[in-house]
Design a protein around this motif. Structure first.
Motif, PDB file in Angstrom:
ATOM      1  N   THR A   1       0.812  -1.217   0.000  1.00 35.67           N
ATOM      2  CA  THR A   1       0.000   0.000   0.000  1.00 35.67           C
ATOM      3  C   THR A   1       0.844   1.266   0.000  1.00 35.67           C
ATOM      4  OG1 THR A   1      -0.123  -0.153   2.417  1.00 35.67           O
ATOM      5  CG2 THR A   1      -1.925  -1.136   1.154  1.00 35.67           C
ATOM      6  N   ASP A   2       2.109   1.169   0.371  1.00 36.00           N
ATOM      7  CA  ASP A   2       2.991   2.336   0.409  1.00 36.00           C
ATOM      8  C   ASP A   2       3.664   2.609  -0.919  1.00 36.00           C
ATOM      9  OD1 ASP A   2       2.455   2.577   3.163  1.00 36.00           O
ATOM     10  OD2 ASP A   2       4.013   1.096   3.624  1.00 36.00           O
ATOM     11  N   LEU A   3       3.583   1.678  -1.863  1.00 36.09           N
ATOM     12  CA  LEU A   3       4.282   1.812  -3.140  1.00 36.09           C
ATOM     13  C   LEU A   3       3.299   2.267  -4.204  1.00 36.09           C
ATOM     14  CD1 LEU A   3       6.421  -1.449  -3.022  1.00 36.09           C
ATOM     15  CD2 LEU A   3       7.018   0.819  -2.176  1.00 36.09           C
ATOM     16  N   THR A   4       3.394   3.501  -4.612  1.00 34.18           N
ATOM     17  CA  THR A   4       2.584   4.076  -5.680  1.00 34.18           C
ATOM     18  C   THR A   4       3.466   4.918  -6.580  1.00 34.18           C
ATOM     19  OG1 THR A   4       2.013   5.969  -4.276  1.00 34.18           O
ATOM     20  CG2 THR A   4       0.453   4.121  -4.321  1.00 34.18           C
ATOM     21  N   ILE A   5       3.003   5.128  -7.803  1.00 37.38           N
ATOM     22  CA  ILE A   5       3.760   5.934  -8.762  1.00 37.38           C
ATOM     23  C   ILE A   5       3.776   7.382  -8.285  1.00 37.38           C
ATOM     24  CG2 ILE A   5       3.832   6.774 -11.133  1.00 37.38           C
ATOM     25  CD1 ILE A   5       2.627   4.176 -12.027  1.00 37.38           C
ATOM     26  N   GLY A   6       4.963   7.941  -8.208  1.00 39.30           N
ATOM     27  CA  GLY A   6       5.137   9.297  -7.716  1.00 39.30           C
ATOM     28  C   GLY A   6       5.544   9.374  -6.261  1.00 39.30           C
ATOM     29  N   ALA A   7       5.513   8.239  -5.544  1.00 37.99           N
ATOM     30  CA  ALA A   7       5.899   8.238  -4.135  1.00 37.99           C
ATOM     31  C   ALA A   7       7.415   8.132  -4.006  1.00 37.99           C
ATOM     32  CB  ALA A   7       5.223   7.082  -3.399  1.00 37.99           C
ATOM     33  N   ALA A   8       7.943   8.783  -2.992  1.00 38.37           N
ATOM     34  CA  ALA A   8       9.383   8.734  -2.690  1.00 38.37           C
ATOM     35  C   ALA A   8       9.568   7.889  -1.435  1.00 38.37           C
ATOM     36  CB  ALA A   8       9.940  10.134  -2.486  1.00 38.37           C
ATOM     37  N   ILE A   9      10.316   6.807  -1.548  1.00 43.31           N
ATOM     38  CA  ILE A   9      10.542   5.903  -0.431  1.00 43.31           C
ATOM     39  C   ILE A   9      11.970   6.066   0.070  1.00 43.31           C
ATOM     40  CG2 ILE A   9       8.832   4.269  -1.274  1.00 43.31           C
ATOM     41  CD1 ILE A   9      11.115   2.540  -2.317  1.00 43.31           C
ATOM     42  N   ASN A  10      12.152   5.670   1.310  1.00 43.47           N
ATOM     43  CA  ASN A  10      13.455   5.765   1.960  1.00 43.47           C
ATOM     44  C   ASN A  10      14.134   4.410   1.895  1.00 43.47           C
ATOM     45  OD1 ASN A  10      15.652   6.434   3.507  1.00 43.47           O
ATOM     46  ND2 ASN A  10      14.554   6.365   5.449  1.00 43.47           N
ATOM     47  N   VAL A  11      15.191   4.324   1.128  1.00 37.78           N
ATOM     48  CA  VAL A  11      15.960   3.077   0.987  1.00 37.78           C
ATOM     49  C   VAL A  11      17.269   3.265   1.727  1.00 37.78           C
ATOM     50  CG1 VAL A  11      16.956   1.413  -0.612  1.00 37.78           C
ATOM     51  CG2 VAL A  11      14.862   2.631  -1.229  1.00 37.78           C
ATOM     52  N   TRP A  12      17.216   3.042   3.047  1.00 35.44           N
ATOM     53  CA  TRP A  12      18.393   3.139   3.909  1.00 35.44           C
ATOM     54  C   TRP A  12      19.088   4.487   3.729  1.00 35.44           C
ATOM     55  CZ3 TRP A  12      18.784  -0.386   7.590  1.00 35.44           C
ATOM     56  CH2 TRP A  12      18.180  -1.621   7.389  1.00 35.44           C
ATOM     57  N   GLY A  13      18.279   5.558   3.856  1.00 40.62           N
ATOM     58  CA  GLY A  13      18.820   6.900   3.772  1.00 40.62           C
ATOM     59  C   GLY A  13      18.885   7.482   2.386  1.00 40.62           C
ATOM     60  N   ARG A  14      18.454   6.745   1.364  1.00 40.79           N
ATOM     61  CA  ARG A  14      18.472   7.228  -0.018  1.00 40.79           C
ATOM     62  C   ARG A  14      17.034   7.455  -0.480  1.00 40.79           C
ATOM     63  NH1 ARG A  14      22.216   3.410   0.883  1.00 40.79           N
ATOM     64  NH2 ARG A  14      24.358   3.786   0.207  1.00 40.79           N
ATOM     65  N   LYS A  15      16.781   8.615  -1.016  1.00 39.60           N
ATOM     66  CA  LYS A  15      15.439   8.965  -1.482  1.00 39.60           C
ATOM     67  C   LYS A  15      15.264   8.451  -2.898  1.00 39.60           C
ATOM     68  CE  LYS A  15      12.301  12.892  -2.035  1.00 39.60           C
ATOM     69  NZ  LYS A  15      12.173  14.375  -1.953  1.00 39.60           N
ATOM     70  N   VAL A  16      14.397   7.454  -3.045  1.00 41.03           N
ATOM     71  CA  VAL A  16      14.152   6.806  -4.334  1.00 41.03           C
ATOM     72  C   VAL A  16      12.742   7.160  -4.783  1.00 41.03           C
ATOM     73  CG1 VAL A  16      13.996   4.614  -5.553  1.00 41.03           C
ATOM     74  CG2 VAL A  16      15.775   4.953  -3.838  1.00 41.03           C
ATOM     75  N   LEU A  17      12.621   7.655  -5.998  1.00 38.30           N
ATOM     76  CA  LEU A  17      11.338   8.077  -6.562  1.00 38.30           C
ATOM     77  C   LEU A  17      10.815   6.990  -7.491  1.00 38.30           C
ATOM     78  CD1 LEU A  17       9.199  10.312  -6.987  1.00 38.30           C
ATOM     79  CD2 LEU A  17      10.623  11.151  -8.880  1.00 38.30           C
ATOM     80  N   LEU A  18       9.560   6.545  -7.248  1.00 34.13           N
ATOM     81  CA  LEU A  18       8.919   5.539  -8.095  1.00 34.13           C
ATOM     82  C   LEU A  18       8.312   6.238  -9.300  1.00 34.13           C
ATOM     83  CD1 LEU A  18       7.170   3.353  -5.378  1.00 34.13           C
ATOM     84  CD2 LEU A  18       9.480   3.189  -6.260  1.00 34.13           C
ATOM     85  N   CYS A  19       8.743   5.853 -10.491  1.00 33.51           N
ATOM     86  CA  CYS A  19       8.337   6.560 -11.716  1.00 33.51           C
ATOM     87  C   CYS A  19       7.336   5.783 -12.550  1.00 33.51           C
ATOM     88  CB  CYS A  19       9.568   6.881 -12.568  1.00 33.51           C
ATOM     89  SG  CYS A  19      10.784   7.916 -11.726  1.00 33.51           S
ATOM     90  N   ASP A  20       7.423   4.467 -12.590  1.00 36.69           N
ATOM     91  CA  ASP A  20       6.533   3.684 -13.447  1.00 36.69           C
ATOM     92  C   ASP A  20       6.507   2.252 -12.945  1.00 36.69           C
ATOM     93  OD1 ASP A  20       4.807   3.058 -15.423  1.00 36.69           O
ATOM     94  OD2 ASP A  20       6.181   3.387 -17.107  1.00 36.69           O
TER      95      ASP A  20
END
Length: 534
Positions: free
Chosen positions: A287-306
Motif C-alpha cells: 500500500t505504500d508503493l505508488t507511482i510518484g511516491a518517494a521511499i526511503n531506501v536506507w537513507g536514499r530517497k528513491v522516486l517511483l516513476c513507473d
C-alpha cells in the motif's frame, strides 16, 4: 439439513463413529493436569464429565430422493458417521422407515437411540419441501456447546501464563508465491560530490513482503556491474535505524523464569504477552508503493516513476486504483557545449592541424573514399573537367598567355598548365600543381575549415581566382561540355531549355538578334561559325 446431536451411543448401532477421527470425545476433550492435589483433580474431572453428558454436536443431514435410493438417508459430521441406507423409525414403529415427510425445522428426530434437533436447512431443501406441500417451520438459533464454552474459558485463563502468538505466513506464501510487483524508479544523487542519477528497478515480493532493488547501468558508465543494488529483505520505513545487537530484533519477547532455591524449583522460559522493551519497526507494504511516491531506501530517497502491466492489474483489482500516469525517469539531456578549436597555425594542412586538437594521438584526415572510387578515372572516362583560359591582367606581356585548367572530380583538386609556345618568352609547363584551391576573401589563420572551389563554379565565361591570379574560362573540351549537359542540376548554364526560355523573355530584342544572325550568314546556310557566334 443442519441438526444437533445429543445423548449417548446405543449398543449395536451400525457403523457409527463415536468421535472425531475414530476417538471417543471423552478422550479427546479431557483436560489433564499435573496437580498434586488429588481432590482438585477429581473435582475437575467430575465437572468435565458433567459437561460431557449433554454435548450438542453440529451435524449435516443429507436425504437422497431418487428412483433407486428412495427413502434413504446419509448422516455427515466430520467424516461419515452413518453410512447411506434406510433408517427405521424408533420403537414401537421400527418396522417402518423415515420418509421425507418426517423432516421439518424445529423438530427432534431419533437415529439409533440418538436424538437430533433440526434447526435449519439449505435453499434446495426448502424449495423441494415447498413443492411437495410441506410447510416449513422458521429456522432456529444453534444452541451453544457447553464443552466448547468451558474449553474457551480454560484457555483464556491459561493465556496470561503461556501466551501464544501465531504467525501465519504459509497462507500468504501459497496465495502470492511467484507474484512480484515491479517498479521503475530513480535515485537522484547529483547533489553530492561526483553523484549522478541512478536508474533502478524495485521488486516487491508479495509472498513475504520483501524488497529487492537492481540497478540499470548504461554502457560505459564507469561503474562495476553489481548483481543487486539492495539485497532482498524487508525494507524499514525509517532507516537506517542503527545497528542492533543479536537478539534485539525478534518476533517474540522471552522471559526467564527463576524458581528460587526450593527443592522443587521450576526454571524455564515464558513468552511475554505485553512485550515490554520490544523494538517496533515499520516496514514498507504494497500500500505504500505508488507511482510518484518517494521511499526511503536506507537513507536514499528513491522516486517511483513507473510500473509494469502486472503491477497495474494488481493495484486495479485489489485497491481500485485507475491512475497510473508515469513520471519520466530519464534525466534531461545536458546542454550541448560547442567545441572551440584553436586557429590554424600555418603548418601542414588545415585538416591535419585540426586532427591534432581532437585527440591526444593525432590521426590522419580521412578522405571521402566512396567519392574517390566513384569519380576516379578509369578507361575512357577521365572524370576530369578541362577548360581553356586566359589570364586577366594589366600587364601587356601576360595578356596573350593561354592556360589549361583541370578540375579533378574525385578529390576536388585543380591544376593549371601553360602550353609551351615558341618565341613567346615563357618556358611554359606546370603553372600550379594539383591541390585544392581556396575561395578568395577568407581569413588564413582561423579555427574553422576553409571553403574550396567546387565544380559548379566552373563554366564557360566564368572568372576564377586561383591563388590571386584571375582567369577567364574561354572554352572546354568535348567531355567537359557533355558532362555539364548531362548534369544540368549542378551546371544550370548548360541547360538548353533554360537558355531558350531566356531568349523568349527578351521579345523586344528578338528583331535585333535576327538581324545580327542574318548579317553573319551571308550565304543563307542558316548556320553560323562557332567563333563568329561567340
Amino acid at each position: 439439513m443442519r441438526a444437533f446431536q445429543g445423548g449417548h451411543a446405543q449398543v449395536g448401532a451400525p457403523e457409527f463413529d463415536t468421535g472425531i477421527n475414530g476417538r471417543r470425545h471423552e478422550d479427546a476433550r479431557t483436560v489433564r493436569t499435573a496437580s498434586t492435589n488429588r481432590q482438585n483433580c477429581d473435582e475437575q474431572q467430575q465437572g468435565e464429565a458433567a459437561a460431557e453428558r449433554v454435548i450438542p454436536r453440529l451435524c449435516c443431514d443429507l436425504f437422497f430422493v431418487s428412483h433407486r435410493w428412495s427413502n434413504c438417508f446419509l448422516f455427515h459430521a466430520i467424516g461419515t458417521c452413518i453410512r447411506r441406507h434406510r433408517i427405521s423409525l424408533p420403537p414401537p414403529d421400527d418396522d417402518q422407515y423415515y420418509t421425507v415427510q418426517h423432516f421439518n425445522i424445529g423438530i427432534d428426530i431419533v437415529f439409533y437411540g440418538r436424538k437430533f434437533r433440526i434447526y435449519d436447512c439449505d435453499s434446495f431443501t426448502k424449495n423441494f419441501l415447498k413443492k411437495i406441500g410441506v410447510k416449513l417451520n422458521p429456522p432456529e438459533k444453534r444452541p451453544e456447546d457447553p464443552y466448547l464454552k468451558l474449553r474457551k474459558s480454560t484457555l483464556d485463563c491459561m493465556e496470561p501464563l503461556r501466551p501464544y502468538e501465531p504467525f501465519d505466513t504459509l497462507r500468504q506464501f501459497l496465495n502470492y508465491d511467484r507474484k512480484v510487483l515491479r517498479f521503475f524508479c530513480v535515485w537522484d544523487d547529483s547533489a553530492s560530490l561526483f553523484g549522478d542519477r541512478r536508474e533502478l528497478v524495485l521488486h516487491y515480493f508479495l509472498s513475504d513482503d520483501t524488497v529487492e532493488i537492481k540497478e540499470l547501468l548504461p554502457h560505459n558508465s564507469g561503474r562495476d556491474a553489481m548483481s543487486l543494488f539492495l539485497q532482498r529483505g524487508r525494507l524499514p520505513k525509517f532507516g537506517p535505524p542503527g545497528v542492533y545487537q543479536p537478539g534485539e530484533v525478534t518476533d517474540r519477547i522471552v522471559l526467564n523464569v527463576y524458581g528460587g532455591y526450593s527443592e522443587n524449583r521450576v526454571t524455564g522460559y515464558l513468552l511475554d504477552k505485553y512485550q515490554h522493551g520490544k523494538l517496533h519497526q515499520q516496514f514498507y507494504k504494497d500500500t505504500d508503493l505508488t507511482i510518484g511516491a518517494a521511499i526511503n531506501v536506507w537513507g536514499r530517497k528513491v522516486l517511483l516513476c513507473d510500473c509494469d502491466e502486472f503491477t497495474k492489474l494488481y493495484y486495479k483489482t485489489k485497491y481500485g486504483i485507475e491512475n497510473f500516469t508515469s513520471i519520466p525517469c530519464k534525466a534531461p539531456p545536458p546542454p550541448k557545449i560547442e567545441r572551440k578549436y584553436p586557429p590554424y597555425t600555418g603548418f601542414g594542412s588545415e585538416e591535419d592541424s585540426l586532427r591534432s586538437c581532437i585527440g591526444l594521438v593525432p590521426t590522419p584526415h580521412r578522405r571521402d573514399f566512396k567519392k574517390f572510387m566513384e569519380k576516379d578515372s578509369y578507361g575512357n572516362i577521365s572524370n576530369t573537367l578541362r577548360f581553356f583560359a586566359k589570364l586577366i591582367t594589366h600587364k601587356c606581356a601576360d595578356v596573350d598567355r593561354m592556360f589549361i585548367i583541370s578540375y579533378f572530380l574525385s578529390d576536388d583538386t585543380m591544376s593549371v598548365f601553360e602550353p609551351i609556345e615558341r618565341n613567346s618568352g615563357y618556358t611554359g609547363g606546370m603553372f600550379l600543381k594539383r591541390i585544392r584551391v581556396k575561395r578568395p576573401g577568407q581569413e588564413v589563420f582561423k579555427s574553422e575549415l576553409s571553403e574550396y572551389i567546387q565544380a559548379e563554379e566552373l563554366y564557360v565565361g566564368a572568372k576564377v581566382n586561383v591563388n590571386g591570379y584571375l582567369f577567364l574560362l574561354l572554352n572546354a573540351d568535348e567531355y567537359t561540355l557533355n558532362y555539364m549537359e548531362n548534369n544540368t542540376d549542378k551546371f544550370p548554364y548548360s541547360n538548353l531549355q533554360l537558355a531558350l526560355e531566356k531568349l523568349k523573355e527578351a521579345e523586344s530584342k528578338s528583331r535585333e538578334i535576327k538581324q545580327v544572325f542574318a548579317a553573319a550568314d551571308c550565304n543563307h546556310t542558316k548556320r553560323v561559325d562557332y567563333n563568329t557566334f561567340r
